[in-house]
Motif scaffolding. Structure first.
Motif, PDB file in Angstrom:
ATOM      1  N   SER A 252       0.816  -1.216   0.000  1.00  8.46           N
ATOM      2  CA  SER A 252       0.000   0.000   0.000  1.00  8.46           C
ATOM      3  C   SER A 252       0.854   1.272   0.000  1.00  8.46           C
ATOM      4  O   SER A 252       0.380   2.342  -0.376  1.00  8.46           O
ATOM      5  CB  SER A 252      -0.914   0.006   1.227  1.00  8.46           C
ATOM      6  N   LYS A 253       2.100   1.177   0.491  1.00  8.68           N
ATOM      7  CA  LYS A 253       2.999   2.335   0.625  1.00  8.68           C
ATOM      8  C   LYS A 253       2.427   3.375   1.589  1.00  8.68           C
ATOM      9  O   LYS A 253       2.714   4.562   1.486  1.00  8.68           O
ATOM     10  CB  LYS A 253       3.274   2.986  -0.750  1.00  8.68           C
ATOM     11  N   ASP A 254       1.617   2.903   2.515  1.00  7.74           N
ATOM     12  CA  ASP A 254       0.954   3.781   3.476  1.00  7.74           C
ATOM     13  C   ASP A 254       1.624   3.606   4.842  1.00  7.74           C
ATOM     14  O   ASP A 254       1.441   2.586   5.520  1.00  7.74           O
ATOM     15  CB  ASP A 254      -0.527   3.427   3.555  1.00  7.74           C
ATOM     16  N   ALA A 255       2.409   4.608   5.258  1.00  8.21           N
ATOM     17  CA  ALA A 255       3.153   4.509   6.514  1.00  8.21           C
ATOM     18  C   ALA A 255       2.220   4.398   7.710  1.00  8.21           C
ATOM     19  O   ALA A 255       2.476   3.636   8.647  1.00  8.21           O
ATOM     20  CB  ALA A 255       4.073   5.720   6.669  1.00  8.21           C
ATOM     21  N   GLU A 256       1.128   5.148   7.678  1.00  9.83           N
ATOM     22  CA  GLU A 256       0.187   5.113   8.799  1.00  9.83           C
ATOM     23  C   GLU A 256      -0.425   3.727   8.966  1.00  9.83           C
ATOM     24  O   GLU A 256      -0.582   3.233  10.091  1.00  9.83           O
ATOM     25  CB  GLU A 256      -0.912   6.148   8.581  1.00  9.83           C
ATOM     26  N   LEU A 257      -0.756   3.102   7.843  1.00 10.53           N
ATOM     27  CA  LEU A 257      -1.317   1.752   7.890  1.00 10.53           C
ATOM     28  C   LEU A 257      -0.306   0.765   8.461  1.00 10.53           C
ATOM     29  O   LEU A 257      -0.655  -0.092   9.292  1.00 10.53           O
ATOM     30  CB  LEU A 257      -1.750   1.317   6.484  1.00 10.53           C
ATOM     31  N   ALA A 258       0.941   0.873   8.043  1.00 14.98           N
ATOM     32  CA  ALA A 258       1.982  -0.028   8.543  1.00 14.98           C
ATOM     33  C   ALA A 258       2.175   0.142  10.046  1.00 14.98           C
ATOM     34  O   ALA A 258       2.323  -0.847  10.784  1.00 14.98           O
ATOM     35  CB  ALA A 258       3.293   0.234   7.798  1.00 14.98           C
ATOM     36  N   GLU A 259       2.163   1.373  10.536  1.00 13.83           N
ATOM     37  CA  GLU A 259       2.338   1.612  11.969  1.00 13.83           C
ATOM     38  C   GLU A 259       1.133   1.124  12.771  1.00 13.83           C
ATOM     39  O   GLU A 259       1.281   0.605  13.881  1.00 13.83           O
ATOM     40  CB  GLU A 259       2.579   3.102  12.207  1.00 13.83           C
ATOM     41  N   THR A 260      -0.039   1.260  12.183  1.00 17.82           N
ATOM     42  CA  THR A 260      -1.241   0.750  12.843  1.00 17.82           C
ATOM     43  C   THR A 260      -1.174  -0.770  12.984  1.00 17.82           C
ATOM     44  O   THR A 260      -1.564  -1.335  14.018  1.00 17.82           O
ATOM     45  CB  THR A 260      -2.498   1.140  12.034  1.00 17.82           C
ATOM     46  N   LEU A 262       1.578  -2.537  13.201  1.00 17.67           N
ATOM     47  CA  LEU A 262       2.552  -2.811  14.262  1.00 17.67           C
ATOM     48  C   LEU A 262       1.893  -2.724  15.636  1.00 17.67           C
ATOM     49  O   LEU A 262       2.084  -3.592  16.498  1.00 17.67           O
ATOM     50  CB  LEU A 262       3.700  -1.803  14.189  1.00 17.67           C
ATOM     51  N   GLN A 263       1.128  -1.688  15.838  1.00 23.71           N
ATOM     52  CA  GLN A 263       0.463  -1.510  17.128  1.00 23.71           C
ATOM     53  C   GLN A 263      -0.511  -2.646  17.413  1.00 23.71           C
ATOM     54  O   GLN A 263      -0.625  -3.120  18.545  1.00 23.71           O
ATOM     55  CB  GLN A 263      -0.274  -0.159  17.140  1.00 23.71           C
ATOM     56  N   TRP A 264      -1.187  -3.096  16.367  1.00 27.00           N
ATOM     57  CA  TRP A 264      -2.139  -4.202  16.554  1.00 27.00           C
ATOM     58  C   TRP A 264      -1.426  -5.482  16.962  1.00 27.00           C
ATOM     59  O   TRP A 264      -1.884  -6.200  17.846  1.00 27.00           O
ATOM     60  CB  TRP A 264      -2.924  -4.425  15.260  1.00 27.00           C
ATOM     61  N   PHE A 265      -0.278  -5.751  16.338  1.00 28.96           N
ATOM     62  CA  PHE A 265       0.492  -6.943  16.707  1.00 28.96           C
ATOM     63  C   PHE A 265       0.893  -6.878  18.176  1.00 28.96           C
ATOM     64  O   PHE A 265       0.850  -7.885  18.896  1.00 28.96           O
ATOM     65  CB  PHE A 265       1.734  -7.068  15.832  1.00 28.96           C
ATOM     66  N   LEU A 266       1.282  -5.704  18.634  1.00 29.05           N
ATOM     67  CA  LEU A 266       1.689  -5.560  20.034  1.00 29.05           C
ATOM     68  C   LEU A 266       0.506  -5.735  20.978  1.00 29.05           C
ATOM     69  O   LEU A 266       0.625  -6.364  22.033  1.00 29.05           O
ATOM     70  CB  LEU A 266       2.338  -4.183  20.238  1.00 29.05           C
ATOM     71  N   GLU A 267      -0.629  -5.190  20.600  1.00 32.26           N
ATOM     72  CA  GLU A 267      -1.831  -5.349  21.426  1.00 32.26           C
ATOM     73  C   GLU A 267      -2.245  -6.810  21.553  1.00 32.26           C
ATOM     74  O   GLU A 267      -2.789  -7.233  22.581  1.00 32.26           O
ATOM     75  CB  GLU A 267      -2.977  -4.531  20.831  1.00 32.26           C
ATOM     76  N   GLU A 268      -1.998  -7.594  20.486  1.00 33.53           N
ATOM     77  CA  GLU A 268      -2.346  -9.010  20.480  1.00 33.53           C
ATOM     78  C   GLU A 268      -1.238  -9.874  21.056  1.00 33.53           C
ATOM     79  O   GLU A 268      -1.368 -11.105  21.127  1.00 33.53           O
ATOM     80  CB  GLU A 268      -2.654  -9.471  19.052  1.00 33.53           C
ATOM     81  N   GLY A 269      -0.104  -9.254  21.448  1.00 37.42           N
ATOM     82  CA  GLY A 269       1.003 -10.008  22.018  1.00 37.42           C
ATOM     83  C   GLY A 269       1.763 -10.842  21.000  1.00 37.42           C
ATOM     84  O   GLY A 269       2.429 -11.817  21.367  1.00 37.42           O
ATOM     85  N   ARG A 270       1.711 -10.451  19.748  1.00 37.59           N
ATOM     86  CA  ARG A 270       2.384 -11.208  18.683  1.00 37.59           C
ATOM     87  C   ARG A 270       3.729 -10.554  18.361  1.00 37.59           C
ATOM     88  O   ARG A 270       3.868  -9.806  17.377  1.00 37.59           O
ATOM     89  CB  ARG A 270       1.483 -11.293  17.458  1.00 37.59           C
ATOM     90  N   HIS A 286       8.977   4.774  10.512  1.00 37.73           N
ATOM     91  CA  HIS A 286       9.850   5.794  11.086  1.00 37.73           C
ATOM     92  C   HIS A 286      10.564   5.181  12.286  1.00 37.73           C
ATOM     93  O   HIS A 286       9.908   4.700  13.224  1.00 37.73           O
ATOM     94  CB  HIS A 286       9.036   7.006  11.522  1.00 37.73           C
ATOM     95  N   PRO A 287      11.898   5.197  12.278  1.00 34.41           N
ATOM     96  CA  PRO A 287      12.652   4.548  13.369  1.00 34.41           C
ATOM     97  C   PRO A 287      12.265   5.052  14.752  1.00 34.41           C
ATOM     98  O   PRO A 287      12.246   4.276  15.713  1.00 34.41           O
ATOM     99  CB  PRO A 287      14.113   4.885  13.038  1.00 34.41           C
ATOM    100  N   ASP A 288      11.950   6.359  14.877  1.00 35.01           N
ATOM    101  CA  ASP A 288      11.596   6.865  16.204  1.00 35.01           C
ATOM    102  C   ASP A 288      10.295   6.250  16.705  1.00 35.01           C
ATOM    103  O   ASP A 288      10.133   5.986  17.906  1.00 35.01           O
ATOM    104  CB  ASP A 288      11.502   8.390  16.178  1.00 35.01           C
ATOM    105  N   VAL A 289       9.352   5.992  15.775  1.00 40.09           N
ATOM    106  CA  VAL A 289       8.086   5.359  16.159  1.00 40.09           C
ATOM    107  C   VAL A 289       8.340   3.920  16.602  1.00 40.09           C
ATOM    108  O   VAL A 289       7.805   3.452  17.615  1.00 40.09           O
ATOM    109  CB  VAL A 289       7.085   5.399  14.987  1.00 40.09           C
ATOM    110  N   VAL A 290       9.176   3.223  15.838  1.00 39.19           N
ATOM    111  CA  VAL A 290       9.496   1.836  16.179  1.00 39.19           C
ATOM    112  C   VAL A 290      10.195   1.761  17.530  1.00 39.19           C
ATOM    113  O   VAL A 290       9.885   0.909  18.375  1.00 39.19           O
ATOM    114  CB  VAL A 290      10.372   1.196  15.083  1.00 39.19           C
ATOM    115  N   LEU A 291      11.127   2.692  17.756  1.00 38.80           N
ATOM    116  CA  LEU A 291      11.868   2.709  19.017  1.00 38.80           C
ATOM    117  C   LEU A 291      10.930   2.918  20.195  1.00 38.80           C
ATOM    118  O   LEU A 291      11.016   2.228  21.228  1.00 38.80           O
ATOM    119  CB  LEU A 291      12.921   3.815  18.984  1.00 38.80           C
TER     120      LEU A 291
END
Length: 345
Positions: A252-260, A262-270, A286-291
């Motif tokens: 999709s090349k959509d950064a917001e979608l990719a970050e969302t 990531l957050q979902w995986f963390l919420e699900e403990g994956r 964005h590395p700062d978001v990942v960090l």
């Protein structure tokens, strides 16, 4: 009578005609009139004789003489007998008279003695020679056809929508769904698919249908999940969507979608999925978001391979040529220490 037969056998048809007429032997009279080419009179005599054998003889003679209107009159008295139908159909087909045969069977459907064979054979003829008429015929008379025979005909003629219709009526829901997914341009209809997928016996088709929707109808996937959710293995479904979700986010090349995601995986403990997604969507993140995400969820170990790659790329950009350099680090505000390092390490 014997004299009439002798005249007939010797080809003296005019004489035989007079003799048979005088004794009211309408069956033999009809045969004689056929030889004389008097087809209308032959049909009238066949009507008086009223025997299947005579109707068949006169019908075939009219077909050979291309008197199709009269042939149809005779044929209507033949097709009502199921055991006579196949032979008559072959007689027409062998001579290439498909239109005339279809016309005969169409006219016969309204007869009081119409039977399954007539509806079935007409459906098969439509599939071969008039496919545009088959769907309407099936919608009107599907309960009066031999569905397995018509299924084979529809498949051979690549009439995929009609094939799905028949599978549905025959309660072969698995085959109906497979056909729609294999031939979506011709066979897939949203309402019909959702109705049938809920009835399939093979649960693997649920997951195949999800894949089909993700590839072909992604905006409708939620609607499908609403129907399937009571029947799905949720853990398997999540795993199934994890891979597709990462691919979709990356493409999709959509950064917001990719970050969302990531957050979902963390919420699900994956955590493993989080780590995999970092590389699947590497160019979007964005590395700062990942960090921040990794630090907040105490999973720096899972993010470290990503940061190593980020650092390697950064150092390559700022120091493209390997060399020794000096960098000063202020430790306490007063002392400066000089340390040497090689870029890229």
């Amino acid at each position: 009578m014997q004299v009439g037969d002798r005249c007939y056998e010797e080809g003296m048809y005019d004489a035989a005609k007079l003799l048979y007429n005088n004794v009211s032997n309408f069956a033999r009279l009809a045969s004689t009139l056929v030889h004389l080419g008097e087809y209308q009179a032959a049909v009238d005599s066949a009507r008086k004789a009223n025997s299947t054998r005579t109707w068949k003889e006169v019908c075939c003679a009219c077909v050979d003489g291309e008197e199709f209107r009269l042939a149809q009159i005779c044929g209507l008295h033949i097709v009502i007998h199921a055991d006579e139908l196949e032979e008559l159909i072959s007689y027409y087909q062998d001579r290439g008279y498909y239109e005339e045969l279809i016309g005969l069977l169409e006219a016969a459907l309204g007869l009081e003695r119409a039977h399954m064979g007539m509806f079935t054979e007409l459906a098969i003829l439509y599939s071969k020679f008039k496919p545009q008429k088959m769907r309407e015929h099936l919608e009107l008379f599907w309960s009066r056809v031999n569905i397995p025979k018509v299924l084979r005909a529809a498949e051979q003629s690549h009439l995929w929508a009609e094939l799905v219709f028949l599978y549905d009526k025959y309660e072969e829901y698995d085959n109906a769904v497979l056909t729609m997914m294999s031939h979506p341009t011709d066979a897939w209809k949203e309402v019909q698919f959702k109705d049938i997928i809920a009835k399939v016996a093979n649960v693997e088709l649920y997951y195949k249908s999800l894949s089909f929707y993700l590839d072909n109808k992604p905006l409708l996937t939620n609607d499908l999940l609403t129907i399937l959710s009571p029947r799905l293995d949720h853990s398997r479904t999540v795993s199934y969507f994890t891979k597709d979700g990462m691919l979709y986010a990356a493409e999709s090349k959509d950064a917001e979608l990719a970050e969302t995601l990531l957050q979902w995986f963390l919420e699900e403990g994956r955590k493993e999925c989080f780590a995999a997604c970092l590389f699947a969507s590497y160019d979007l993140l964005h590395p700062d978001v990942v960090l921040e995400l990794a630090w907040r969820h105490n999973i720096m170990d899972f993010a470290m391979p990503y940061f190593i790659q980020v650092m390697r790329e950064y150092l390559t950009k700022v120091s493209p040529a390997p060399k020794t350099a000096s960098t000063f680090l202020r430790l306490d505000g007063e002392h400066l220490f000089s340390i040497g390092f090689r870029s890229g390490l």
